[in-house]
Design a protein around this motif. Structure first.
Motif, PDB file in Angstrom:
ATOM      1  N   ALA A  46       0.951  -1.240   0.198  1.00  0.00           N
ATOM      2  CA  ALA A  46      -0.075   0.054  -0.047  1.00  0.00           C
ATOM      3  C   ALA A  46       0.916   1.243   0.068  1.00  0.00           C
ATOM      4  N   GLY A  47       2.157   1.212  -0.039  1.00  0.00           N
ATOM      5  CA  GLY A  47       3.102   2.389  -0.155  1.00  0.00           C
ATOM      6  C   GLY A  47       3.264   2.891   1.172  1.00  0.00           C
ATOM      7  N   ARG A  48       3.083   2.117   2.258  1.00  0.00           N
ATOM      8  CA  ARG A  48       3.201   2.851   3.571  1.00  0.00           C
ATOM      9  C   ARG A  48       4.499   2.295   4.361  1.00  0.00           C
ATOM     10  N   ASP A  49       4.796   2.909   5.355  1.00  0.00           N
ATOM     11  CA  ASP A  49       5.875   2.632   6.208  1.00  0.00           C
ATOM     12  C   ASP A  49       5.487   1.637   7.072  1.00  0.00           C
ATOM     13  N   PRO A  50       6.114   0.345   7.074  1.00  0.00           N
ATOM     14  CA  PRO A  50       5.343  -0.625   8.294  1.00  0.00           C
ATOM     15  C   PRO A  50       5.593  -0.211   9.688  1.00  0.00           C
ATOM     16  N   LYS A  51       6.377   0.888   9.848  1.00  0.00           N
ATOM     17  CA  LYS A  51       6.472   1.485  11.253  1.00  0.00           C
ATOM     18  C   LYS A  51       4.965   2.431  11.698  1.00  0.00           C
ATOM     19  N   GLU A  52       4.119   2.604  10.482  1.00  0.00           N
ATOM     20  CA  GLU A  52       2.919   3.383  10.865  1.00  0.00           C
ATOM     21  C   GLU A  52       1.917   2.259  11.740  1.00  0.00           C
ATOM     22  N   VAL A  53       2.073   0.961  11.511  1.00  0.00           N
ATOM     23  CA  VAL A  53       1.406   0.078  12.140  1.00  0.00           C
ATOM     24  C   VAL A  53       1.678  -0.345  13.432  1.00  0.00           C
ATOM     25  N   ASP A  54       1.076   0.002  14.450  1.00  0.00           N
ATOM     26  CA  ASP A  54       1.333  -0.498  15.890  1.00  0.00           C
ATOM     27  C   ASP A  54       0.966  -2.091  15.897  1.00  0.00           C
ATOM     28  N   VAL A  55       2.201  -2.701  16.202  1.00  0.00           N
ATOM     29  CA  VAL A  55       1.860  -4.356  16.307  1.00  0.00           C
ATOM     30  C   VAL A  55       1.735  -4.654  18.007  1.00  0.00           C
ATOM     31  N   ALA A  56       0.429  -5.281  18.268  1.00  0.00           N
ATOM     32  CA  ALA A  56       0.472  -5.370  19.527  1.00  0.00           C
ATOM     33  C   ALA A  56       0.405  -7.127  19.851  1.00  0.00           C
ATOM     34  N   ALA A  57       0.901  -7.302  20.818  1.00  0.00           N
ATOM     35  CA  ALA A  57       0.851  -8.899  21.422  1.00  0.00           C
ATOM     36  C   ALA A  57      -0.180  -8.664  22.238  1.00  0.00           C
ATOM     37  N   TYR A  58      -1.619  -9.471  21.860  1.00  0.00           N
ATOM     38  CA  TYR A  58      -2.812  -9.496  22.821  1.00  0.00           C
ATOM     39  C   TYR A  58      -2.525 -10.801  23.485  1.00  0.00           C
ATOM     40  N   ALA A  59      -1.950 -10.899  24.476  1.00  0.00           N
ATOM     41  CA  ALA A  59      -1.434 -12.032  25.027  1.00  0.00           C
ATOM     42  C   ALA A  59      -2.069 -12.620  26.080  1.00  0.00           C
ATOM     43  N   CYS A  60      -2.234 -13.757  26.328  1.00  0.00           N
ATOM     44  CA  CYS A  60      -2.602 -14.459  27.472  1.00  0.00           C
ATOM     45  C   CYS A  60      -1.523 -14.073  28.602  1.00  0.00           C
ATOM     46  N   PHE A  61      -1.745 -13.355  29.440  1.00  0.00           N
ATOM     47  CA  PHE A  61      -0.749 -12.789  30.548  1.00  0.00           C
ATOM     48  C   PHE A  61      -1.009 -13.069  31.992  1.00  0.00           C
ATOM     49  N   SER A  62      -0.259 -13.500  32.661  1.00  0.00           N
ATOM     50  CA  SER A  62      -0.398 -14.050  34.161  1.00  0.00           C
ATOM     51  C   SER A  62       0.846 -13.568  34.984  1.00  0.00           C
ATOM     52  N   ILE A  63       0.775 -12.592  35.880  1.00  0.00           N
ATOM     53  CA  ILE A  63       2.128 -12.268  36.669  1.00  0.00           C
ATOM     54  C   ILE A  63       1.705 -12.409  38.038  1.00  0.00           C
ATOM     55  N   ASP A  64       2.742 -12.697  38.707  1.00  0.00           N
ATOM     56  CA  ASP A  64       2.680 -12.863  40.198  1.00  0.00           C
ATOM     57  C   ASP A  64       4.006 -13.261  40.726  1.00  0.00           C
ATOM     58  N   LYS A  65       4.379 -12.580  42.166  1.00  0.00           N
ATOM     59  CA  LYS A  65       5.704 -12.864  42.463  1.00  0.00           C
ATOM     60  C   LYS A  65       6.049 -14.250  42.685  1.00  0.00           C
ATOM     61  N   ASP A  66       5.020 -14.866  42.859  1.00  0.00           N
ATOM     62  CA  ASP A  66       5.231 -16.529  43.002  1.00  0.00           C
ATOM     63  C   ASP A  66       4.788 -17.192  41.305  1.00  0.00           C
ATOM     64  N   ALA A  67       5.962 -17.628  40.792  1.00  0.00           N
ATOM     65  CA  ALA A  67       5.892 -18.041  39.425  1.00  0.00           C
ATOM     66  C   ALA A  67       4.736 -19.083  39.174  1.00  0.00           C
ATOM     67  N   ALA A  68       4.737 -20.224  40.189  1.00  0.00           N
ATOM     68  CA  ALA A  68       3.644 -21.231  40.134  1.00  0.00           C
ATOM     69  C   ALA A  68       2.322 -20.794  40.283  1.00  0.00           C
ATOM     70  N   LYS A  69       1.943 -19.876  40.926  1.00  0.00           N
ATOM     71  CA  LYS A  69       0.786 -19.546  41.099  1.00  0.00           C
ATOM     72  C   LYS A  69       0.339 -18.735  40.054  1.00  0.00           C
ATOM     73  N   ALA A  70       1.491 -17.836  39.216  1.00  0.00           N
ATOM     74  CA  ALA A  70       0.835 -16.946  37.924  1.00  0.00           C
ATOM     75  C   ALA A  70       0.775 -18.100  37.015  1.00  0.00           C
ATOM     76  N   LYS A  71       1.630 -19.074  36.618  1.00  0.00           N
ATOM     77  CA  LYS A  71       1.209 -20.126  35.597  1.00  0.00           C
ATOM     78  C   LYS A  71       0.074 -20.765  35.819  1.00  0.00           C
ATOM     79  N   SER A  72      -0.476 -20.994  37.025  1.00  0.00           N
ATOM     80  CA  SER A  72      -1.422 -21.872  37.172  1.00  0.00           C
ATOM     81  C   SER A  72      -2.709 -21.155  36.872  1.00  0.00           C
ATOM     82  N   ALA A  73      -2.652 -19.882  37.146  1.00  0.00           N
ATOM     83  CA  ALA A  73      -3.704 -19.014  36.950  1.00  0.00           C
ATOM     84  C   ALA A  73      -4.060 -19.046  35.254  1.00  0.00           C
TER      85      ALA A  73
END
Ligand code: F42
Length: 326
Positions: free
Chosen positions: A197-224
């Motif tokens: 389309a004659g555009r600079d690819p940088k004009e397109v915001d590429v978002a990782a719409y991710a399954c995300f789970s964070i906790d100080k306890d890795a096992a709890k984060a993964k299990s969720a």
């Protein structure tokens, strides 16, 4: 890097407003609300969020061109843009076949329908009179009676042709993925579309719409995150599973366990560490940061923390704010 957060309005709207306000305070840039007929309505939810926040951008994440006519979508997103003082983003994808089957809606030509709808919506937003005779979208001189302002249009996309279209016509792409291997491919497809389309690819915001789970306890984060990952495996094309070295037969086994509601089996070993690695950003703040940096290195420009966000949503939002956005 831009940081977004996704909420599924299966929760009451006021609860989501509370989380969205907290996310804004913690430095998140965008909040994305999913659209499925069986949850709270996406625009009602976003309107309440607009009234309860000041600066965070508010996106449909994502709506579709089948359950809502393009003129109605233009009117809804323009209303949200006015109410929120210019903070609306339209996220649009072809939609979820399973919910359309339940609604009796035929999923004909999803790519063409998405493409033509975006063309129509852009014209409505620009205040034009829309006359269109597309394959799937037709208008006979329709026009908005009020000004929409500037509304970026993002696409929900995974397939190669959809990603290329996103490169051609969108301001950003929300990609349901969490692993660099998936983005290596996606970034190339988006760039090919942009170049076409004659555009600079940088004009397109590429978002990782991710399954995300964070906790100080890795096992709890993964299990969720395990059940969310189970649904992703069950719904992934074989090609995507093969890309991650996951046995394709796991898809029907996991799908069967989901259908039976056998969450014990899913949590008890069916969802493997390899699957967690392929389909989630999960673990301690350090684990999540390491994966985010890998994604940024290959061209991802927005991280969206999607379900479950963490075993405790409030704590997780604060942890992301302090340890990652901070
Ligand atoms: N769907 C929802 O309904 N609600 C949501 O809240 C939601 C959120 C969401 C967030 C991020 C995201 O990435 C996706 C999300 N989705 C949501 C799903 C989204 O709506 C789409 O279902 C999803 O992105 C799947 O799209 P896809 O990119 O895999 O595209 C499908 C349609 C596909 O098959 N694409 C092919 C490809 O290569 O990209 C192209 C198929 C094609 O060319 N079709 C032709 C055409 O014209 O459509 C017809 C071909 C023929 O022979 O008829």
């Amino acid at each position: 890097m831009t940081f977004g957060i996704e909420f599924v309005p299966s929760d009451p709207v006021l609860k989501i407003a509370h989380y969205a306000k907290l996310a804004e305070q913690q430095g998140f840039d965008n909040v994305w609300i999913t659209d499925h007929y069986n949850n709270r309505d996406v625009y009602s939810t976003l309107t309440v969020l607009a009234m309860n926040t000041n600066s965070i951008k508010l996106g449909t994440g994502v709506t579709n061109p089948y359950t809502r006519n393009a003129a109605i979508t233009a009117s809804s997103i323009a209303s949200l843009n006015e109410i929120s003082g210019g903070r609306a983003i339209l996220g649009l994808g072809p939609g979820d076949k399973a919910t359309f089957d339940a609604m009796g809606i035929a999923w004909d030509k999803p790519l063409t329908t998405t493409k033509e709808s975006i063309q129509a919506i852009r014209s409505f937003i620009a205040g034009e009179k829309v006359t269109m005779d597309g394959d799937m979208v037709k208008f006979g001189g329709a026009k908005m009676a009020f000004k929409a302002g500037n509304v970026p249009i993002y696409m929900g996309a995974q397939g190669p042709k959809m990603l290329e279209l996103a490169g051609e016509v969108s301001d950003g792409v929300l990609i349901n993925a969490s692993h660099p291997k998936d983005f290596e491919v996606a970034v190339q497809q988006i760039a090919a579309g942009a170049k076409k389309a004659g555009r600079d690819p940088k004009e397109v915001d590429v978002a990782a719409y991710a399954c995300f789970s964070i906790d100080k306890d890795a096992a709890k984060a993964k299990s969720a995150a395990q059940i969310v990952v189970a649904f992703i495996v069950a719904g992934s094309p074989d090609m995507v599973l093969e890309r991650h070295g996951i046995d394709v037969s796991a898809k029907s086994d996991i799908g069967g366990a989901i259908a039976k509601g056998d969450f014990g089996a899913l949590m008890g070993g069916m969802v493997t560490n390899d699957m967690m690695d392929a389909f989630s950003i999960s673990g301690t703040p350090e684990d999540c940061k390491a994966r985010i940096n890998e994604l940024l290195d290959i061209g991802v420009t927005q991280i969206v923390a999607g379900s479950p966000i963490g075993p405790n949503k409030e704590k997780a939002i604060k942890l992301i704010g302090k340890e990652i956005i901070g």
